[in-house]
Design a protein around this motif. Structure first.
Motif, PDB file in Angstrom:
ATOM      1  N   ILE A 245       0.860  -1.187   0.000  1.00 23.41           N
ATOM      2  CA  ILE A 245       0.000   0.000   0.000  1.00 23.41           C
ATOM      3  C   ILE A 245       0.892   1.231   0.000  1.00 23.41           C
ATOM      4  N   SER A 246       0.762   2.041  -1.050  1.00 26.42           N
ATOM      5  CA  SER A 246       1.567   3.261  -1.202  1.00 26.42           C
ATOM      6  C   SER A 246       3.055   2.954  -1.075  1.00 26.42           C
ATOM      7  N   GLY A 247       3.476   1.847  -1.661  1.00 26.42           N
ATOM      8  CA  GLY A 247       4.884   1.491  -1.667  1.00 26.42           C
ATOM      9  C   GLY A 247       5.388   0.806  -0.421  1.00 26.42           C
ATOM     10  N   GLU A 248       4.520   0.591   0.557  1.00 25.46           N
ATOM     11  CA  GLU A 248       4.927  -0.041   1.813  1.00 25.46           C
ATOM     12  C   GLU A 248       4.307  -1.434   1.916  1.00 25.46           C
ATOM     13  N   ALA A 249       5.136  -2.407   2.247  1.00 26.63           N
ATOM     14  CA  ALA A 249       4.647  -3.778   2.415  1.00 26.63           C
ATOM     15  C   ALA A 249       4.092  -3.947   3.820  1.00 26.63           C
ATOM     16  N   LEU A 250       2.796  -4.193   3.917  1.00 19.53           N
ATOM     17  CA  LEU A 250       2.139  -4.343   5.210  1.00 19.53           C
ATOM     18  C   LEU A 250       1.730  -5.807   5.393  1.00 19.53           C
TER      19      LEU A 250
ATOM     20  N   GLY B 216     -10.195   1.781  -7.588  1.00 25.34           N
ATOM     21  CA  GLY B 216      -9.753   0.403  -7.523  1.00 25.34           C
ATOM     22  C   GLY B 216      -8.432   0.183  -6.823  1.00 25.34           C
ATOM     23  N   LYS B 217      -7.920   1.198  -6.149  1.00 27.49           N
ATOM     24  CA  LYS B 217      -6.631   1.082  -5.482  1.00 27.49           C
ATOM     25  C   LYS B 217      -6.799   0.926  -3.970  1.00 27.49           C
ATOM     26  N   LEU B 218      -5.722   0.417  -3.345  1.00 26.45           N
ATOM     27  CA  LEU B 218      -5.739   0.141  -1.914  1.00 26.45           C
ATOM     28  C   LEU B 218      -5.267   1.340  -1.107  1.00 26.45           C
ATOM     29  N   SER B 219      -5.860   1.466   0.074  1.00 22.03           N
ATOM     30  CA  SER B 219      -5.382   2.453   1.038  1.00 22.03           C
ATOM     31  C   SER B 219      -5.529   1.870   2.441  1.00 22.03           C
ATOM     32  N   ARG B 220      -4.740   2.386   3.337  1.00 18.84           N
ATOM     33  CA  ARG B 220      -4.759   1.897   4.721  1.00 18.84           C
ATOM     34  C   ARG B 220      -5.609   2.827   5.574  1.00 18.84           C
ATOM     35  N   THR B 221      -6.521   2.257   6.380  1.00 22.46           N
ATOM     36  CA  THR B 221      -7.440   3.044   7.195  1.00 22.46           C
ATOM     37  C   THR B 221      -7.587   2.390   8.568  1.00 22.46           C
ATOM     38  N   ARG B 222      -7.658   3.222   9.559  1.00 21.43           N
ATOM     39  CA  ARG B 222      -7.900   2.701  10.910  1.00 21.43           C
ATOM     40  C   ARG B 222      -9.361   2.268  11.022  1.00 21.43           C
ATOM     41  N   LEU B 223      -9.599   1.228  11.791  1.00 22.69           N
ATOM     42  CA  LEU B 223     -10.948   0.703  11.979  1.00 22.69           C
ATOM     43  C   LEU B 223     -11.875   1.770  12.545  1.00 22.69           C
ATOM     44  N   PHE B 224     -11.399   2.568  13.467  1.00 30.20           N
ATOM     45  CA  PHE B 224     -12.224   3.611  14.083  1.00 30.20           C
ATOM     46  C   PHE B 224     -12.696   4.611  13.027  1.00 30.20           C
ATOM     47  N   VAL B 225     -11.784   4.959  12.091  1.00 30.45           N
ATOM     48  CA  VAL B 225     -12.144   5.915  11.036  1.00 30.45           C
ATOM     49  C   VAL B 225     -13.245   5.337  10.164  1.00 30.45           C
ATOM     50  N   LEU B 226     -13.118   4.070   9.794  1.00 32.27           N
ATOM     51  CA  LEU B 226     -14.133   3.442   8.952  1.00 32.27           C
ATOM     52  C   LEU B 226     -15.500   3.437   9.630  1.00 32.27           C
ATOM     53  N   MET B 227     -15.530   3.142  10.915  1.00 37.54           N
ATOM     54  CA  MET B 227     -16.803   2.985  11.612  1.00 37.54           C
ATOM     55  C   MET B 227     -17.461   4.320  11.971  1.00 37.54           C
TER      56      MET B 227
ATOM     57  N   HIS C 213     -16.324   7.659  10.565  1.00 39.59           N
ATOM     58  CA  HIS C 213     -16.087   8.770   9.638  1.00 39.59           C
ATOM     59  C   HIS C 213     -16.073   8.249   8.206  1.00 39.59           C
ATOM     60  N   GLN C 214     -15.957   9.167   7.258  1.00 35.68           N
ATOM     61  CA  GLN C 214     -15.823   8.814   5.850  1.00 35.68           C
ATOM     62  C   GLN C 214     -14.340   8.696   5.507  1.00 35.68           C
ATOM     63  N   PRO C 215     -13.855   7.487   5.241  1.00 33.63           N
ATOM     64  CA  PRO C 215     -12.449   7.359   4.837  1.00 33.63           C
ATOM     65  C   PRO C 215     -12.206   8.088   3.520  1.00 33.63           C
ATOM     66  N   ARG C 216     -10.988   8.557   3.353  1.00 24.71           N
ATOM     67  CA  ARG C 216     -10.608   9.246   2.111  1.00 24.71           C
ATOM     68  C   ARG C 216      -9.535   8.428   1.410  1.00 24.71           C
ATOM     69  N   CYS C 217      -9.740   8.189   0.141  1.00 27.79           N
ATOM     70  CA  CYS C 217      -8.778   7.429  -0.650  1.00 27.79           C
ATOM     71  C   CYS C 217      -7.614   8.340  -1.032  1.00 27.79           C
ATOM     72  N   SER C 218      -6.421   7.991  -0.585  1.00 23.69           N
ATOM     73  CA  SER C 218      -5.252   8.835  -0.862  1.00 23.69           C
ATOM     74  C   SER C 218      -4.962   8.924  -2.356  1.00 23.69           C
ATOM     75  N   HIS C 219      -5.287   7.871  -3.088  1.00 26.04           N
ATOM     76  CA  HIS C 219      -5.031   7.885  -4.527  1.00 26.04           C
ATOM     77  C   HIS C 219      -5.995   8.831  -5.254  1.00 26.04           C
TER      78      HIS C 219
ATOM     79  N   PHE D   9       2.086  18.063 -11.053  1.00 30.97           N
ATOM     80  CA  PHE D   9       2.240  17.557  -9.681  1.00 30.97           C
ATOM     81  C   PHE D   9       3.416  16.584  -9.660  1.00 30.97           C
ATOM     82  N   GLN D  10       4.332  16.779  -8.709  1.00 32.30           N
ATOM     83  CA  GLN D  10       5.505  15.917  -8.608  1.00 32.30           C
ATOM     84  C   GLN D  10       5.354  14.868  -7.501  1.00 32.30           C
ATOM     85  N   ARG D  11       5.107  15.347  -6.286  1.00 28.33           N
ATOM     86  CA  ARG D  11       5.016  14.427  -5.154  1.00 28.33           C
ATOM     87  C   ARG D  11       4.481  15.181  -3.943  1.00 28.33           C
ATOM     88  N   ARG D  12       3.969  14.437  -3.005  1.00 30.49           N
ATOM     89  CA  ARG D  12       3.562  15.029  -1.734  1.00 30.49           C
ATOM     90  C   ARG D  12       4.805  15.458  -0.954  1.00 30.49           C
ATOM     91  N   ASP D  13       4.619  16.400  -0.078  1.00 29.30           N
ATOM     92  CA  ASP D  13       5.702  16.803   0.819  1.00 29.30           C
ATOM     93  C   ASP D  13       5.607  15.951   2.082  1.00 29.30           C
TER      94      ASP D  13
END
Length: 314
Positions: free
Chosen positions: A11-16, A56-67, A69-75, A92-96
């Protein structure tokens, strides 16, 4: 304790690591309502890998946020940033990584710049402009070199209208208003002389006002063309011609002579004095403007001043 299998999710380049624990139905229902599918539990017991149904892309979200609030897809967020950047003429180049409010962009000039994301949104909407600090510095450096100075950097006092400059001929450094550098209305405090002692000029300009009236402006300046281009015209589109420039030995002589001219003209030709309301907004002055029909008289007076100057120099 939850345990990780050998498999993991990127997810976002990180192996979880995928966590082998149940995914409850009411979690899936919450994800469904918010436009996501739960793909796996990852990293720890309170984190979820969500698949966005929009991109169609993956993002990481805390369970509390899902239950709660409205999660936001970083992609999707980043895609919107890319679209806004393109609308603003940027790439756009990259996030800071240091701040969620900033990102890096490629400007039209080819330079990369760190800017607030909200600023780019405003630029894309046409609410404000954007300039390259690197290119702007090059412009200001060129302005300084054209008048014999070097741009050192920002104003030490923090005034955005001023810069720190170094005089090339004597190496003296001083803070100068950028507008004065452009118009050349300043002196070096290290080796220069004051405007009262420096050579100056009496000038006569003809200006065509927006009303169609032609008027004369009589005055003095160390740099008449700079005075005309950068200070006199309140409306930059006005047609203006330099009719006469008479050299004076010093600013002191110029102002004394000019005052004498105005005193004489106002006394002898009061009807030629143009009321300030007739040129308000067009010129930045409020006095010393005359009717065009007075030109021959003013030219004759300037002839006399020039003749006197030639006699003094003989």
């Amino acid at each position: 304790m939850p345990h990780a299998h050998d498999n993991s999710i990127i997810i976002s380049g990180e192996a979880l690591p995928v966590i082998d624990m149940p995914i409850h139905d009411h979690w899936r229902e919450a994800a469904d309502r918010r436009g996501f599918d739960i793909t796996a539990r990852v990293a720890d017991r309170y984190a979820l890998a969500l698949t966005c149904r929009q991109c169609g892309k993956l993002s990481r979200t805390r369970l509390f946020v899902l239950m709660h609030h409205q999660p936001r897809c970083s992609h999707c967020i980043e895609a919107a940033w890319r679209q806004e950047a393109a609308a603003a003429g940027l790439t756009f180049q990259r996030r800071d990584p240091a701040s969620t409010a900033y990102a890096w962009y490629r400007l039209p000039c080819g330079h990369d710049a760190r800017r607030q994301i909200g600023l780019i949104t405003r630029v894309a909407a046409g609410e404000t402009g954007l300039r390259c600090a690197t290119c702007q510095e090059a412009v200001e450096a060129a302005e300084a070199r054209a008048v014999g100075w070097e741009l050192v950097g920002p104003d030490p006092a923090g005034d955005t209208n001023y810069r720190e400059y170094r005089h090339i001929s004597c190496s003296h450094q001083q803070r100068i208003a950028r507008g004065n550098v452009k118009s050349q209305r300043f002196d070096c405090a290290g080796c220069g002389v004051t405007w009262t002692a420096a050579p100056s000029f009496i000038y006569l300009f003809r200006v065509l006002l927006p009303s169609g009236m032609r008027v004369l402006k009589l005055g003095f300046s160390k740099n008449p063309r700079s005075r005309l281009q950068h200070q006199l015209l309140g409306d930059g589109d006005l047609a203006c011609h330099v009719l006469r420039v008479v050299a004076m030995p010093s600013g002191h002589d110029a102002i004394r002579t000019e005052k004498g001219l105005h005193t004489s003209l106002r006394r002898r030709f009061p009807d030629a004095v143009i009321d300030a309301k007739d040129f308000a907004g067009a010129l930045t002055v409020v006095t010393e403007v005359y009717a065009e029909w007075l030109e021959a008289e003013i030219q004759q007076l300037l002839d006399g001043i020039e003749d006197d100057s030639d006699d003094d120099g003989a």
